[in-house]
Design a protein around this motif. Structure first.
Motif, mmCIF file in Angstrom:
data_model
loop_
_atom_site.group_PDB
_atom_site.id
_atom_site.type_symbol
_atom_site.label_atom_id
_atom_site.label_comp_id
_atom_site.label_asym_id
_atom_site.label_seq_id
_atom_site.Cartn_x
_atom_site.Cartn_y
_atom_site.Cartn_z
ATOM 1 N N ILE A 2 0.854 -1.198 -0.153
ATOM 2 C CA ILE A 2 0.073 -0.016 -0.197
ATOM 3 C C ILE A 2 0.906 1.259 0.013
ATOM 4 N N ALA A 106 -6.495 -0.066 -6.413
ATOM 5 C CA ALA A 106 -6.350 -0.977 -5.659
ATOM 6 C C ALA A 106 -6.750 -2.172 -6.292
ATOM 7 N N VAL A 121 -2.675 -1.265 -2.690
ATOM 8 C CA VAL A 121 -3.519 -0.071 -2.528
ATOM 9 C C VAL A 121 -2.470 1.186 -2.837
ATOM 10 N N THR A 134 -8.445 3.630 2.887
ATOM 11 C CA THR A 134 -9.502 3.083 3.332
ATOM 12 C C THR A 134 -10.590 2.341 2.589
ATOM 13 N N MET A 137 -9.549 -0.255 0.151
ATOM 14 C CA MET A 137 -9.243 -1.461 0.678
ATOM 15 C C MET A 137 -10.607 -2.099 0.964
ATOM 16 N N SER A 154 0.423 -8.551 1.915
ATOM 17 C CA SER A 154 1.329 -7.612 1.092
ATOM 18 C C SER A 154 2.561 -7.613 1.663
#
Length: 203
Positions: A2, A106, A121, A134, A137, A154
């Motif tokens: 991310i 994402a 992400v 968020t 996700m 991840s």
């Protein structure tokens, strides 16, 4: 993996029941900005190229785990060609001068019949701190559950402080990568009913 900042939790209805458009939904972010979140398309190649090139060098390094100035055509094809039986990718876009501008993306990818997938992400530097990471996700989690995925993971660079804060916010498990001490493994157990970001019964 991310590349996003500390995002506040998205509202419980954010991935369900919102206005639908072109296969996506409009969402309201913290601060009042609106974005359209939709599946990525194979004709999004140039939009994805511009998004990656506009990221800061640090954000590109965190996303691709290497120094990258501009993505290759092969990489762009891979990023925009999705197998719905194993993969999913969403883009967050805004409209400027009648054109879509990507501000976040994402994705996850799994092996056929597998119960675990790798996720990523990435949020444009200018659109961080708005809750977009968020929200994206959350979309991924909903899609992964529909495919029967049980765990998401991840692998991120150890010095990615934004990811560390993001993972703490979402209550993700983490540990040092036993195969690479410069990386940290983050995992999401989708079988946990109390998963912070997946509280809503999003469709």
């Amino acid at each position: 993996m991310i590349s996003a900042s500390k995002d506040a939790a998205a509202s419980n209805d954010s991935a369900a029941g919102n206005e639908e458009l072109n296969g996506g939904r409009h969402e309201m972010l913290r601060g009042g900005d609106r974005v359209l979140i939709r599946p990525i398309h194979k004709d999004d190649v140039e939009m994805e190229r511009k998004f990656i090139e506009a990221l800061s060098p640090e954000s590109r390094r965190f996303r691709f785990l290497e120094t990258l100035n501009s993505p290759s055509d092969a990489l762009l094809a891979k990023l925009t060609t999705i197998d719905p039986s194993t993969d999913m990718a969403y883009v967050a876009v805004i409209e400027e001068n009648a054109k879509e501008i990507e501000v976040g993306v994402a994705r996850f990818s799994a092996q056929a019949g597998g119960k675990e997938c790798e996720f990523a992400v990435t949020v444009s530097d200018a659109w961080q701190n708005k809750g977009l990471g968020t929200l994206l996700m959350k979309y991924l989690i909903v899609a992964a559950k529909k495919l029967g995925i049980e765990r998401m993971h991840s692998s991120d660079l150890e010095d990615n402080n934004l990811m560390r804060k993001f993972a703490a916010h979402l209550q993700l498990d983490h540990k040092r990568d036993p195969d690479d001490i410069t990386q940290v493994l983050y995992t999401v157990d989708l079988r946990k009913p109390a998963l912070h970001v997946a509280a809503a019964s999003a469709a």
